[in-house]
Design an enzyme around this catalytic site. Sequence first.
Site, PDB file in Angstrom:
ATOM      1  CD  GLN A 198      -2.948  -0.571  -0.259  1.00 44.50           C
ATOM      2  OE1 GLN A 198      -3.110   0.587  -0.601  1.00 44.50           O
ATOM      3  NE2 GLN A 198      -3.425  -1.586  -0.958  1.00 44.50           N
ATOM      4  CB  SER A 199       4.231   1.965  -1.298  1.00 41.67           C
ATOM      5  OG  SER A 199       5.014   3.112  -1.563  1.00 41.67           O
ATOM      6  CG  ASN A 200       0.234   6.523   0.489  1.00 42.88           C
ATOM      7  OD1 ASN A 200      -0.876   6.303   0.023  1.00 42.88           O
ATOM      8  ND2 ASN A 200       0.509   6.369   1.777  1.00 42.88           N
ATOM      9  CB  ALA A 254       4.843   2.296  -4.881  1.00 40.06           C
TER      10      ALA A 254
END
Length: 341
Positions: free
Chosen positions: A82-84, A86
């Site tokens: 859930q990397s913002n 990325a």
Amino acid sequence: MTDLTKLNGLPRVKAAFLPTPFEEAPRFSQAIGGPRPPRVFIKRDDLTGLATGGNKTRKLEFLVAEALKEGCDTLITTGAVQSNHARQTAAIGARYGLKVILLLSGKDPGQAAGNYLLDLVLGAEVRFAGTDDEGEVWRRIQELGQELAAQGRKAFLIPVGGSVPLGAMGYVTATIELADQAMAAGVRSADLYVASSSAGTQGGIELGLCLARERGFNGHCIGISVARPAAEVAGLVAGLANEGARMIGADYLFSPEHIEVLDQYIGQGYAIPTPEATEAIKALARTEGIITDPVYTGKALSGFVDQIRRGRYFPGQPVIFWHTGGVPALFVYTQEFTRGR
Ligand SMILES: *Cc1c(COP(=O)(O)O)cnc(C)c1O
């Protein structure tokens, strides 16, 4: 007075809507601070605008400009599923015609939702490293860069969170932006709270606050750790602030003891929701219509609320919450908000 020629002369692309709003949150102040609350202000970096916004866009403006300058055709980065960071890298890559490869930590969760879904919509090539070991993931990214080089391509490698000194410049400039807005609103002195993880954001803010002080704004930053022990985050923050200061020729030295990081709001770990964060998310949503998330901003907000409730601020004292985005991650945490509704 620090000469800002070097800072202002760094290559930078334009991907965020700036300045982001700086607004008072009177109903939230009342809801959390009782009858004589401090004055809560919110810096809205959830509204930087790129593919649902967030703090990484400010860092990527500097990083992508450097990538383009070096003639790179690909961006490679990493983060959790859930990397913002990325997701914002996928978006900015699309905007500048760069291929984006995301080597995410851990295993493929199967269903694509939240940020991961947006990564796919944005056309990034998503791979999973199968491990959470940051060192191992970074080695794999370097290998990938070499493989591409052998094919005549050129990759720009971005460490987790874009937290390198050049990325932190996004928050040096952001802090000057915030200080100007605060002073225009009559606020010359305030504590400001921010979610802190890979430390580039807080590192940039700490250096930015030194420059803002020269302009008449007296701020103190409190980082709310969402993953690591406070001492570790403070060390990273000081390191990035020091390297950043050297990069722009600013005569400041930072030591970890003077960086404030609170780690008592993490709960059981990174991306594991806490009841306090869930309550804080609801409180801000239901008083101001502003959305925060369980991984970063909701936990930071729970720390912010707790410090206010402990009486750290006098009635009417301005205190700032820096909203760093993260909204898409909320969509994978349906249970926390539907249970016992
Ligand atoms: C990455 C992130 C942070 C933390 O920023 P760092 O520079 O990694 O410390 C805070 N909030 C959100 C929403 C983020 O995505």
